[in-house]
Design a protein around this motif. Structure first.
Motif, PDB file in Angstrom:
ATOM      1  N   VAL A   1      -6.205  13.000  -1.049  1.00  0.00           N
ATOM      2  CA  VAL A   1      -5.471  12.672  -1.043  1.00  0.00           C
ATOM      3  C   VAL A   1      -4.454  12.992   0.616  1.00  0.00           C
ATOM      4  O   VAL A   1      -5.255  12.655   1.234  1.00  0.00           O
ATOM      5  N   GLY A   2      -3.889  11.334   0.200  1.00  0.00           N
ATOM      6  CA  GLY A   2      -3.331  11.011   2.367  1.00  0.00           C
ATOM      7  C   GLY A   2      -4.291   9.953   2.070  1.00  0.00           C
ATOM      8  O   GLY A   2      -3.748   8.767   2.986  1.00  0.00           O
ATOM      9  N   GLU A   3      -5.618   8.888   1.363  1.00  0.00           N
ATOM     10  CA  GLU A   3      -6.090   7.811   1.484  1.00  0.00           C
ATOM     11  C   GLU A   3      -4.781   6.380   1.085  1.00  0.00           C
ATOM     12  O   GLU A   3      -4.123   6.786   0.164  1.00  0.00           O
ATOM     13  N   THR A   4      -4.655   5.744   1.354  1.00  0.00           N
ATOM     14  CA  THR A   4      -3.896   4.353   1.467  1.00  0.00           C
ATOM     15  C   THR A   4      -4.762   3.807   0.342  1.00  0.00           C
ATOM     16  O   THR A   4      -6.240   3.512   0.649  1.00  0.00           O
TER      17      THR A   4
ATOM     18  N   THR B   1       1.008  -1.447  -0.277  1.00  0.00           N
ATOM     19  CA  THR B   1       0.413   0.273  -0.080  1.00  0.00           C
ATOM     20  C   THR B   1       0.643   0.921  -0.189  1.00  0.00           C
ATOM     21  O   THR B   1       2.082   1.056   0.338  1.00  0.00           O
ATOM     22  N   ILE B   2       0.013   2.149  -0.718  1.00  0.00           N
ATOM     23  CA  ILE B   2       1.335   3.489  -0.241  1.00  0.00           C
ATOM     24  C   ILE B   2       0.111   4.594  -0.348  1.00  0.00           C
ATOM     25  O   ILE B   2      -1.117   4.654  -1.262  1.00  0.00           O
ATOM     26  N   PRO B   3       0.499   5.744   0.843  1.00  0.00           N
ATOM     27  CA  PRO B   3      -0.823   7.228   0.216  1.00  0.00           C
ATOM     28  C   PRO B   3      -0.906   7.422  -1.103  1.00  0.00           C
ATOM     29  O   PRO B   3       0.032   7.582  -1.406  1.00  0.00           O
ATOM     30  N   ILE B   4      -2.174   7.669  -1.307  1.00  0.00           N
ATOM     31  CA  ILE B   4      -2.517   8.704  -2.761  1.00  0.00           C
ATOM     32  C   ILE B   4      -2.131  10.139  -1.957  1.00  0.00           C
ATOM     33  O   ILE B   4      -1.863  10.810  -1.581  1.00  0.00           O
ATOM     34  N   GLY B   5      -0.541  10.587  -3.551  1.00  0.00           N
ATOM     35  CA  GLY B   5      -0.001  11.594  -3.108  1.00  0.00           C
ATOM     36  C   GLY B   5      -0.641  12.983  -4.183  1.00  0.00           C
ATOM     37  O   GLY B   5      -1.466  12.454  -5.136  1.00  0.00           O
ATOM     38  N   ASP B   6      -0.224  14.049  -3.810  1.00  0.00           N
ATOM     39  CA  ASP B   6      -0.290  15.117  -4.316  1.00  0.00           C
ATOM     40  C   ASP B   6       0.277  15.405  -5.943  1.00  0.00           C
ATOM     41  O   ASP B   6       0.238  15.363  -7.277  1.00  0.00           O
ATOM     42  N   GLU B   7       1.736  14.649  -5.691  1.00  0.00           N
ATOM     43  CA  GLU B   7       2.397  13.932  -7.077  1.00  0.00           C
ATOM     44  C   GLU B   7       2.977  12.254  -6.070  1.00  0.00           C
ATOM     45  O   GLU B   7       3.407  12.285  -5.513  1.00  0.00           O
ATOM     46  N   MET B   8       3.164  11.876  -7.250  1.00  0.00           N
ATOM     47  CA  MET B   8       3.449  10.596  -7.388  1.00  0.00           C
ATOM     48  C   MET B   8       4.251  10.704  -8.639  1.00  0.00           C
ATOM     49  O   MET B   8       4.351  10.704  -9.799  1.00  0.00           O
TER      50      MET B   8
ATOM     51  N   ARG C   1      10.787  -5.805 -12.973  1.00  0.00           N
ATOM     52  CA  ARG C   1      11.564  -5.334 -12.271  1.00  0.00           C
ATOM     53  C   ARG C   1      11.692  -4.006 -12.086  1.00  0.00           C
ATOM     54  O   ARG C   1      11.432  -3.453 -12.876  1.00  0.00           O
ATOM     55  N   ASN C   2      12.633  -4.540 -10.811  1.00  0.00           N
ATOM     56  CA  ASN C   2      12.554  -2.348 -10.195  1.00  0.00           C
ATOM     57  C   ASN C   2      12.089  -1.731 -10.038  1.00  0.00           C
ATOM     58  O   ASN C   2      11.968  -0.683 -10.810  1.00  0.00           O
ATOM     59  N   VAL C   3      10.477  -1.913 -10.072  1.00  0.00           N
ATOM     60  CA  VAL C   3       9.586  -1.504  -9.644  1.00  0.00           C
ATOM     61  C   VAL C   3       9.973  -0.304  -8.317  1.00  0.00           C
ATOM     62  O   VAL C   3      10.042  -1.052  -7.332  1.00  0.00           O
ATOM     63  N   VAL C   4      10.077   0.956  -8.553  1.00  0.00           N
ATOM     64  CA  VAL C   4      10.229   2.180  -8.053  1.00  0.00           C
ATOM     65  C   VAL C   4       8.201   2.726  -7.893  1.00  0.00           C
ATOM     66  O   VAL C   4       8.521   3.555  -8.338  1.00  0.00           O
ATOM     67  N   LEU C   5       7.535   2.741  -6.665  1.00  0.00           N
ATOM     68  CA  LEU C   5       6.948   3.528  -6.416  1.00  0.00           C
ATOM     69  C   LEU C   5       6.696   4.751  -5.572  1.00  0.00           C
ATOM     70  O   LEU C   5       7.094   4.379  -4.318  1.00  0.00           O
ATOM     71  N   THR C   6       6.547   6.132  -5.644  1.00  0.00           N
ATOM     72  CA  THR C   6       6.669   7.312  -4.807  1.00  0.00           C
ATOM     73  C   THR C   6       5.652   8.318  -4.397  1.00  0.00           C
ATOM     74  O   THR C   6       4.778   8.340  -5.744  1.00  0.00           O
TER      75      THR C   6
ATOM     76  N   SER D   1       7.656  11.537   1.738  1.00  0.00           N
ATOM     77  CA  SER D   1       7.641  11.489   0.737  1.00  0.00           C
ATOM     78  C   SER D   1       7.439   9.840   1.637  1.00  0.00           C
ATOM     79  O   SER D   1       8.058   9.695   2.507  1.00  0.00           O
ATOM     80  N   THR D   2       6.746   9.029   0.300  1.00  0.00           N
ATOM     81  CA  THR D   2       6.816   7.842   0.762  1.00  0.00           C
ATOM     82  C   THR D   2       7.347   7.408  -0.147  1.00  0.00           C
ATOM     83  O   THR D   2       6.885   7.424  -1.503  1.00  0.00           O
ATOM     84  N   GLN D   3       8.432   5.925  -0.191  1.00  0.00           N
ATOM     85  CA  GLN D   3       8.527   5.315  -1.146  1.00  0.00           C
ATOM     86  C   GLN D   3       7.666   3.690  -0.833  1.00  0.00           C
ATOM     87  O   GLN D   3       8.316   2.773   0.134  1.00  0.00           O
ATOM     88  N   LEU D   4       7.607   3.450  -2.701  1.00  0.00           N
ATOM     89  CA  LEU D   4       7.790   1.330  -2.331  1.00  0.00           C
ATOM     90  C   LEU D   4       7.967   1.160  -3.760  1.00  0.00           C
ATOM     91  O   LEU D   4       8.289   1.272  -4.336  1.00  0.00           O
ATOM     92  N   ILE D   5       8.814  -0.126  -3.011  1.00  0.00           N
ATOM     93  CA  ILE D   5      10.323  -0.716  -3.759  1.00  0.00           C
ATOM     94  C   ILE D   5       9.930  -2.048  -3.630  1.00  0.00           C
ATOM     95  O   ILE D   5      10.200  -2.868  -2.783  1.00  0.00           O
ATOM     96  N   VAL D   6       9.946  -2.043  -5.228  1.00  0.00           N
ATOM     97  CA  VAL D   6      10.163  -3.761  -5.228  1.00  0.00           C
ATOM     98  C   VAL D   6      11.165  -4.465  -5.851  1.00  0.00           C
ATOM     99  O   VAL D   6      11.254  -3.938  -6.636  1.00  0.00           O
ATOM    100  N   THR D   7      12.295  -4.626  -4.872  1.00  0.00           N
ATOM    101  CA  THR D   7      13.402  -5.554  -5.321  1.00  0.00           C
ATOM    102  C   THR D   7      13.653  -6.490  -6.262  1.00  0.00           C
ATOM    103  O   THR D   7      14.060  -6.485  -7.297  1.00  0.00           O
ATOM    104  N   THR D   8      12.297  -8.072  -6.225  1.00  0.00           N
ATOM    105  CA  THR D   8      12.557  -8.498  -7.239  1.00  0.00           C
ATOM    106  C   THR D   8      11.626  -8.175  -8.234  1.00  0.00           C
ATOM    107  O   THR D   8      11.054  -7.407  -8.544  1.00  0.00           O
ATOM    108  N   LYS D   9      11.239  -9.405  -8.987  1.00  0.00           N
ATOM    109  CA  LYS D   9      11.249  -9.818 -10.776  1.00  0.00           C
ATOM    110  C   LYS D   9       9.974  -9.807 -10.529  1.00  0.00           C
ATOM    111  O   LYS D   9       9.066 -10.829  -9.517  1.00  0.00           O
TER     112      LYS D   9
END
Length: 283
Positions: free
Chosen positions: A144-147, A16-23, A171-176, A264-272
């Motif tokens: 904004v801010g909702e999960t 999960t990640i918060p819905i941001g003003d910027e993503m 692969r190498n998925v990064v969500l900010t 600022s929150t990052q969700l990082i998936v480090t695997t394929k």
């Protein structure tokens, strides 16, 4: 684990990640061909619970989502824009994608625009990068801010519509996500001092008249900025396989005094991540 991440049944959320003003969402991916001819196919959707509704508070929320159109082998992004929660951004400038070619994609959006950049992974970020920008309205304040959950793919609302799963490897998925908290400032005035009244006593003989001293009153208006809680940056690192594990760490910066704060929150998936063909699902 660092083994391949194979999603299970469609409708399962992977973080999960918060819905941001910027993503921003950035990843490498390889398309393996169509699972169903002539139909739209979804790869992922970041958004709210799809069982609530088909609209902006449910399956229609997209922050962002990634698709293959029904009639073209092109990348299609859909990012909610104000009240248009299912607005599409077809990445036509990139052109046709090829089966089993790895691409690097970056999707970034704020309150005014959506920008998509992509190239073959071997060329990123310096060569043959295509860019396309679309106008966007700001995310509605109530969201904004909702999960939001990260769906690979999203289950759909029970309204008779269907969503087909795309077949690709990610692969190498990064969500900010960046959330701005707008804080007000208050203005206060110093109390006014009442001027002293000057009086004179008459005399029998003329005297030199000396003006009584005057009192000058100055009223200062000062703005006191609201003191903000410390800025918090959270990073969630997820590694998944048949046996999932996750770690989370939070870094708290020193308190600051300002009129706004940023999280600022990052969700990082480090695997394929491999999305395999799946039964049809309702959108």
């Amino acid at each position: 684990s660092t083994s391949d991440f194979i999603p299970g049944k469609p409708g399962t959320a992977y973080g999960t990640i918060p819905i941001g003003d910027e993503m921003t969402m950035e990843f490498d991916w390889t398309w393996h061909g169509r699972t169903v001819a002539g139909e739209w196919q979804q790869f992922f959707r970041v958004g709210l619970d799809p069982t609530v509704s088909a609209g902006c508070d449910g399956a229609g929320s997209r922050y962002p989502s990634f698709w293959l159109p029904g009639t073209a082998d092109e990348m299609h992004v859909s990012v909610s824009s104000g009240i248009l929660c299912q607005k599409g951004q077809r990445f036509a400038d990139f052109g046709t994608i090829s089966v089993d070619t790895e691409y690097h994609v970056q999707i970034a959006f704020d309150s005014t625009s959506v920008t998509i950049k992509a190239s073959e992974s071997q060329d990123w970020p310096n060569n043959n990068v295509k860019t396309q920008t679309f106008t966007r309205d700001a995310t509605l304040p109530e969201y904004v801010g909702e999960t939001a959950s990260v769906w690979w793919i999203s289950e759909g609302f029970d309204d008779g519509s269907r969503t087909y799963a795309g077949d690709a490897t990610f692969r190498n998925v990064v969500l900010t996500s960046i959330v701005y908290a707008n804080l007000s400032t208050t203005s206060t005035s110093s109390p006014t001092v009442t001027p002293t009244e000057s009086t004179s006593t008459p005399t029998l003989s003329p005297t030199l008249s000396t003006p009584a001293p005057t009192t000058t009153t100055t009223s200062d208006s000062t703005s006191t900025p609201t003191t903000i809680a410390p800025t918090t940056t959270s990073t969630i690192t997820t590694t998944s396989s048949s046996s999932s594990s996750s770690t989370a760490s939070t870094t708290v910066a020193a308190p600051t005094t300002s009129t706004s704060s940023t999280t600022s929150t990052q969700l990082i998936v480090t695997t394929k991540s491999s999305t395999t063909p799946a039964p049809t699902e309702r959108e």
